[in-house]
Design an enzyme around this catalytic site. Structure first.
Site, PDB file in Angstrom:
ATOM      1  N   HIS A  63     -38.410 -36.955 -70.408  1.00  0.00           N
ATOM      2  CA  HIS A  63     -38.674 -35.587 -69.944  1.00  0.00           C
ATOM      3  C   HIS A  63     -38.327 -34.540 -70.990  1.00  0.00           C
ATOM      4  O   HIS A  63     -38.206 -33.367 -70.676  1.00  0.00           O
ATOM      5  CB  HIS A  63     -37.908 -35.329 -68.639  1.00  0.00           C
ATOM      6  CG  HIS A  63     -38.343 -36.220 -67.521  1.00  0.00           C
ATOM      7  ND1 HIS A  63     -37.516 -36.627 -66.500  1.00  0.00           N
ATOM      8  CD2 HIS A  63     -39.542 -36.819 -67.277  1.00  0.00           C
ATOM      9  CE1 HIS A  63     -38.183 -37.429 -65.677  1.00  0.00           C
ATOM     10  NE2 HIS A  63     -39.406 -37.559 -66.138  1.00  0.00           N
TER      11      HIS A  63
ATOM     12  N   CYS B 143     -43.550 -23.367 -78.339  1.00  0.00           N
ATOM     13  CA  CYS B 143     -44.462 -22.318 -77.884  1.00  0.00           C
ATOM     14  C   CYS B 143     -45.783 -22.978 -77.534  1.00  0.00           C
ATOM     15  O   CYS B 143     -46.017 -24.140 -77.859  1.00  0.00           O
ATOM     16  CB  CYS B 143     -44.626 -21.214 -78.929  1.00  0.00           C
ATOM     17  SG  CYS B 143     -46.034 -21.477 -80.014  1.00  0.00           S
TER      18      CYS B 143
END
Ligand SMILES: [Zn+2]
Length: 329
Positions: free
Chosen positions: A158, A166
């Site tokens: 994860h 970004c």
């Protein structure tokens, strides 16, 4: 699209309440884990339970239910929304995370992380997949192996709290972004310095965002723009931590690698997780489909309870893992 926080199906929780807990003595557990591991190339899958002893809070308690029923995470679609509403979600997220990163950065690996690192180093267990974003498996193994070797042996399913990205693929170390947040918000930087000075502990969630007082206003918090995007002539404040949010899907290359780790191993050792998250549960399902032996170490109900082929030991990891190392290595 309906979004929900992953949870253990209620039917399993109620069955589990009826099932008698199979407690084992620590000596018996050590012996069973050691003989399981000594049989061959084992993949390891870990979750929040292994980090609890490091002070990282688990989402779920011993009964498998959320410890904080009011916990409302920000969803991926909210955080990346390119609108004033999206920006206000980012203000709320990044202010809480700016404060919450302080205790996260202070956490250190516990005996379970060190035991697993020692087993990896000794070649007793192979690659490790973790659902945790706290970097503590990395921190433990980094004491023994170089950074590229560590990255090769640990897959953070994860993502990691120690990086931000970004929307245009620029990635930064979290510590660098943390400094930018401080520069853009001097009065919060002062607040944080004061917390650090007094040693006060803000209340945090496992992914590092802090619980702030209801009266706090997020409106004046400045989320910095991505400097690389700025260099490419674009203003972009859609920056998120490099871990998978609720409502976000796992990158395909990470998913592929997680499957190939399970498929390449002879057996699977699952430790400290309820497997409420499907991205992790499907790895256990894959191991069972391939008829690989599975040993499961967790206290409390899990999504795997009652599945044929899963051998479960209900005992805290901290009580046994150091002794397992002595027994096997
Ligand atoms: Zn960018």
């Amino acid at each position: 699209m309906r979004l929900s926080v992953p949870n253990i199906p209620p039917s399993i929780l109620s069955k589990s309440a009826l099932r008698k807990t199979q407690g084992v003595s620590s000596a018996e557990a050590v012996q069973r884990i050691a003989s399981f591991l000594s049989l061959g190339h084992t993949a390891v899958l870990t979750g929040a339970g292994v980090s609890v002893d490091s002070g990282v809070k688990a989402y779920r308690g011993k009964d498998g239910r959320y410890m904080n029923p009011d916990y409302k995470p920000i969803f991926y679609q909210e955080l990346i929304e390119d609108s004033p509403r999206g920006y206000s979600f980012r203000q709320r997220y990044w202010l809480r995370s700016y404060i919450g990163f302080l205790p996260v950065r202070r956490t250190i690996p516990n005996p379970t992380h060190h035991a697993l690192a020692a087993l990896q180093h000794a070649g007793v267990v192979g690659p490790l997949i973790t659902q945790n974003v706290d970097g503590l498996h990395h921190a433990a193994l980094r004491r023994i192996l170089s950074e590229p070797e560590v990255d090769q042996r640990i897959l953070e399913l994860h993502g990691s709290i120690f990086k931000v990205n970004c929307q245009h693929g620029h990635v930064y170390p979290r510590t660098v972004f943390q400094a930018w947040l401080g520069e853009a918000n001097p009065h919060w930087r002062t607040f944080l310095a004061e917390l650090e000075r007094t040693g006060a502990q803000p209340k945090t969630n496992p992914d590092g965002d802090v619980v702030l007082d209801e009266s706090v206003s997020y409106d004046d918090f400045v989320v910095p723009h991505c400097p690389s995007c700025e260099g490419e002539g674009r203003r972009n404040s859609i920056i998120k931590p490099d871990f998978v949010f609720f409502g976000e899907t796992i990158r395909q290359d990470v998913k592929d690698r997680s499957y190939s780790i399970v498929e390449g191993a002879n057996r699977l050792f699952v430790i400290g997780t309820t497997l409420a998250t499907y991205s992790a549960f499907r790895l256990l399902k894959r191991a069972l489909e391939l008829r690989k032996p599975v040993l499961y170490l967790n206290v409390g109900p899990t999504r795997a309870d009652g599945l044929p082929g899963v051998d479960k030991l209900e005992i805290p990891t901290s009580a046994v893992m150091a002794d397992v190392v002595h027994a096997v290595v």
